[in-house]
Every structure is written in C-alpha cells, then in structure tokens.
Design an enzyme around this catalytic site. Sequence first.
Site, mmCIF file in Angstrom:
data_model
loop_
_atom_site.group_PDB
_atom_site.id
_atom_site.type_symbol
_atom_site.label_atom_id
_atom_site.label_comp_id
_atom_site.label_asym_id
_atom_site.label_seq_id
_atom_site.Cartn_x
_atom_site.Cartn_y
_atom_site.Cartn_z
ATOM 1 N N GLY A 227 0.897 -1.193 -0.036
ATOM 2 C CA GLY A 227 -0.057 -0.053 -0.056
ATOM 3 C C GLY A 227 0.749 1.477 0.013
ATOM 4 C CG LEU B 52 -9.986 2.900 -11.982
ATOM 5 C CD1 LEU B 52 -10.016 1.434 -11.876
ATOM 6 C CD2 LEU B 52 -10.554 3.524 -13.220
ATOM 7 C CG HIS C 63 -8.658 -5.291 -3.891
ATOM 8 N ND1 HIS C 63 -7.396 -4.598 -4.092
ATOM 9 C CD2 HIS C 63 -8.548 -6.480 -3.922
ATOM 10 C CE1 HIS C 63 -6.676 -5.742 -4.148
ATOM 11 N NE2 HIS C 63 -7.204 -6.788 -4.066
ATOM 12 C CE LYS D 38 -5.771 -7.038 -0.700
ATOM 13 N NZ LYS D 38 -4.952 -8.397 -1.467
ATOM 14 C CG ASN E 154 0.205 -9.844 -4.227
ATOM 15 O OD1 ASN E 154 -1.073 -9.583 -3.805
ATOM 16 N ND2 ASN E 154 1.184 -8.942 -4.332
ATOM 17 N NE ARG F 172 2.825 -11.754 -1.033
ATOM 18 C CZ ARG F 172 1.740 -11.326 -0.538
ATOM 19 N NH1 ARG F 172 0.770 -12.045 0.056
ATOM 20 N NH2 ARG F 172 1.175 -9.974 -0.762
HETATM 21 P P1 ADP Z 1 0.139 -2.819 -3.448
HETATM 22 O O1 ADP Z 1 1.097 -3.702 -3.947
HETATM 23 O O2 ADP Z 1 1.025 -1.630 -2.333
HETATM 24 O O3 ADP Z 1 -0.566 -3.291 -2.423
HETATM 25 P P2 ADP Z 1 -1.532 -2.235 -5.305
HETATM 26 O O4 ADP Z 1 -1.260 -1.783 -6.595
HETATM 27 O O5 ADP Z 1 -2.254 -3.747 -5.028
HETATM 28 O O6 ADP Z 1 -0.522 -1.882 -4.458
HETATM 29 O O7 ADP Z 1 -2.798 -1.329 -4.992
HETATM 30 C C1 ADP Z 1 -3.361 -1.316 -3.449
HETATM 31 C C2 ADP Z 1 -4.761 -0.391 -3.686
HETATM 32 O O8 ADP Z 1 -4.310 1.116 -3.594
HETATM 33 C C3 ADP Z 1 -5.855 -0.836 -4.144
HETATM 34 O O9 ADP Z 1 -6.405 -2.072 -3.650
HETATM 35 C C4 ADP Z 1 -6.623 0.275 -4.198
HETATM 36 O O10 ADP Z 1 -7.301 0.310 -3.135
HETATM 37 C C5 ADP Z 1 -5.526 1.348 -4.428
HETATM 38 N N1 ADP Z 1 -5.357 1.586 -5.905
HETATM 39 C C6 ADP Z 1 -4.281 1.112 -6.580
HETATM 40 N N2 ADP Z 1 -4.101 1.496 -7.964
HETATM 41 C C7 ADP Z 1 -5.583 2.287 -8.068
HETATM 42 C C8 ADP Z 1 -5.856 3.102 -9.223
HETATM 43 N N3 ADP Z 1 -5.635 3.101 -10.322
HETATM 44 N N4 ADP Z 1 -7.169 4.007 -9.009
HETATM 45 C C9 ADP Z 1 -7.698 3.838 -7.631
HETATM 46 N N5 ADP Z 1 -7.202 3.101 -6.520
HETATM 47 C C10 ADP Z 1 -6.082 2.307 -6.701
#
Ligand code: ADP
Length: 447
Positions: free
Chosen positions: A166, A204, A209, A238, A290, A292
């Site tokens: 995050g 977005l 998610h 989460k 992910n 893993r």
């Molecule tokens: P990490 O690897 O740090 O978990 P993620 O790419 O999986 O990062 O994104 C984590 C969270 O960030 C997503 O679940 C969402 O809540 C928010 N997020 C990531 N990209 C976007 C986007 N393009 N638009 C809106 N929210 C985003």
Amino acid sequence: MFDSVLIANRGEIALRVQRACRALGLRTVAVFSEADRDLPHVALADVALCIGPASATRSYLDQAAILFAAKASGAGAVHPGYGFLSENAAFAERVEAAGLVFIGPRPDSIRLMGDKIGAKRAMRDAGVPCVPGGDDALTGELDEARVAAAAIGYPVILKAAGGGGGRGMRVVAADGKLADALAVTTEEARRAFGDGRVYVEKFLAHPRHVEIQVIADAHGNAVWLGSRDCSLQRRHQKVVEEAPAPGLAADLVDAIGQACVEACQRIGYRGVGTFEFLVEDGAFHFIEMNTRLQVEHPVTEMTAGLDLVQLQLRVAMGERLPIAQEDVVSRGHAIECRINAEDPTSFAPSPGLIAAWSAPGGPGIRIDTHASAGYRMPAHYDSLLAKLIVHGDSRADALARLRVALDEMRVGGIATNLALHRRILRDDGFVAGGVDIHHLERLMAAR
Ligand code: ADP
C-alpha cells in the site's frame, strides 16, 4: 523430491504451513528470532533454530542465516509464507542455487510480476484488461509526465514500479499538482524500494478490489479457484475479505478467471498466485499480481473445499494438479476478519501480554492464529493477531455466523480492532455487499 520443509516465517502463517506439512507427512524446520521462542509452530516443528535477534532485518530477512539453518537441519525445501522474503526473486535464486526447492514460482516469474510495469505489460499481452495508462515507466521529465497524464485524463495515480504494502502511490487531481507529486513519489520509491521507476495510470474513483486465486503445477496445468472481494481497506490495507466477490456477473468473472489461467500458462507460472483487479462499473482492470500465498487464502479454501497450502506443497514436489477446472466448485460464502492488535482510535500497534483470550467456535468457524492467553505479542512485527474466518451456505448465513463469532471473541490485556469488525458487520452498506474501496474509511469518518 523433498521430505522436510524449512518455514521461513513466523506467526499465524508459520503455524498454517507447519500444519499442512505435518498433514502430508513432511518434516519441518522452524527458524525463529529471539522474540519468537514461544510461538506454537516453534514447539511443533521437528527442528527449531534461532536465527537472530528480534529485528526482522537480522532474522526473518537474513537470507544467509536462513540458508545456513536449512543446510544445518537438512531441510529440502523452503516455504517463505507471505511478506518477508516471499516475493524476493534473489532469495528464491539463492535457495535453488543451494540445491533446495523454493516453494513458490520460478525466480524469473517473481521478478517479472514483482515489477508492476512488467506485470501490466505481460497481462495486457495475455489479453487481461488493465487500468488505463501506459505500459512504460516515466523518465522523470515533467513534460513527458504531463503528456501521459493528460492523455489518461485526471485524476491519475502515480505508482512505484517496485511498490508494495500500500506504499509508493500518490493521487494527482490536476496538472498543477503533477510536478511535486512526481518528485516526491520518485524519491519515496527510490528510498523505500531501491527502485525509483514510477508509472502513471487512471485513478478510478469508486472501484471495488476483486482478486482471482490461481494455482499452477510445473507441467503446464493451471486452474483458477474463484474470486475474492477485498474492498474493505484502511490506507490500502485489507481489513475484511470474502469469497466469492458478491454481485458480479458470473460469466464476466469466468472470462477473467480464464484469462488469468491463460496468463499463467503463457509465463510458465508455477505455484499459488493472485491476480488483483479494480472493478468499476462492471469492468475489470488488472493492477498487480502477488506471487505467493496471501493472508486471505482461507476464504477461498472454505468455498473451494481445498487445502491451498497442501496443494502448494504438492505442486512444489513436482506433482500434477489433482484437479481440473471443471472440478473446481464454489460452495456457499466465506468471510475473513483480520483481527489486529492495534489501538481502535489511533490504529497504532498495541503489542504486549494477552491476559485473556476466548475464541469463538461452532459450525463454519475457523481461527488461524498463533496467539492465546499468556502470549506476549512482540512489538517488532506486523499487528496481525488472528484471522477469524466463517463459512455459511449463503452470504447471509456467513454474516449471521460471523456476528455471533465476533460477539463471542474476547481478547484482554491489549487493544484490538474487534469493535471495528463488529461495527462493519452491522453496517448496511457492507451487509448489502459490493461496497467500494473507500467504504471503510467513510464509515470510520462518519463516527
Ligand atoms: P500494493 O502492491 O501496495 O498492495 P496495489 O497496486 O495492489 O498496491 O494497490 C493497492 C490498493 O491501492 C488497491 O487495492 C486500491 O485500493 C488502491 N489503488 C491502486 N491503484 C489504483 C487506481 N488506479 N485507482 C484507484 N485506486 C487504486
């Protein structure tokens, strides 16, 4: 191929892996820091070795110490759990170079998918829909970033290619804010992840998610095991997860699941993995993979009726997947609450002695935890104390069982987020299903 497994992790996931190994008749080696002598998996393992002081950098992240412990104990494989070294391609390579099996994907798959830019490009090539935005890193030139952001349309989000947990993300509302955001995110990415590459994609506004669990063997077989919804987040972390993701068109989810399987086969993926998507207005957009086992894997285990960790061990041993796609079922509904040791208002970690512990029970209730009365939670690691997982015939059944379980659960001596979970379970939006990723923060702000 191997008959003993070194568990390179701690806490609930180390115990989870210990149990799966034992059920398959595998010997286990626990490695632990000085702060973790009393963990249950340490007592249950066949061999237990202290690998360093409490600080994770000098124990659970100390690759040489872990490899030395593997040699000394005669382990044949290393299970990295989640976090720590689980997505470290160089570590996976060192494990293999030492003649051991890394229980996870091949190092090149970890490297490809760990780079969010490379992952997006690979997914787009495999026909998986992605969040709108380019497939390349920004060079750092402001003019180029402005052109890219304008082409996508504001608001946009700047993301570190090597980001995780995050962190390394920044939303940019308008052109005037881009220069500062680019400089800060790049610097942050360099410092936190040792990789200053940043990319831009559409932000977005109100997505959910939704993620797809996959497992692949080393013989080219792969299946997807259903969807999960992990929209209830605080600061991109989460808090509650469920399976399946409620209220989505089944044929759409099927098509996305199938595309994930094809992507796995294309890159020769092996082991368990999760494709993460943002879903807005019914459309899926890939964000990252992910490579893993995930914290929330139990909700899929409950609905699919499978032991994912055993399957993960079996494919690592070279076995063929025992199931084909047509054998995969989704029965009922499962929900997981992450019970954290944290202050309910400041969210600061709340380590210390657990003076009282009373766990719920009954049909469909599962608790994955390393904690119990008398356990002293150290301050050095994440605040996850327990995962409370419930299964019911329907989402309504699961919600009802979870409410009862949360009301029964008691943790004394340290602060937890149990009250927050009880509140979520009585929130009309969550109960209706399908809330977006900002719902929890709105709910907390409303208080
Ligand atoms: P990490 O690897 O740090 O978990 P993620 O790419 O999986 O990062 O994104 C984590 C969270 O960030 C997503 O679940 C969402 O809540 C928010 N997020 C990531 N990209 C976007 C986007 N393009 N638009 C809106 N929210 C985003």
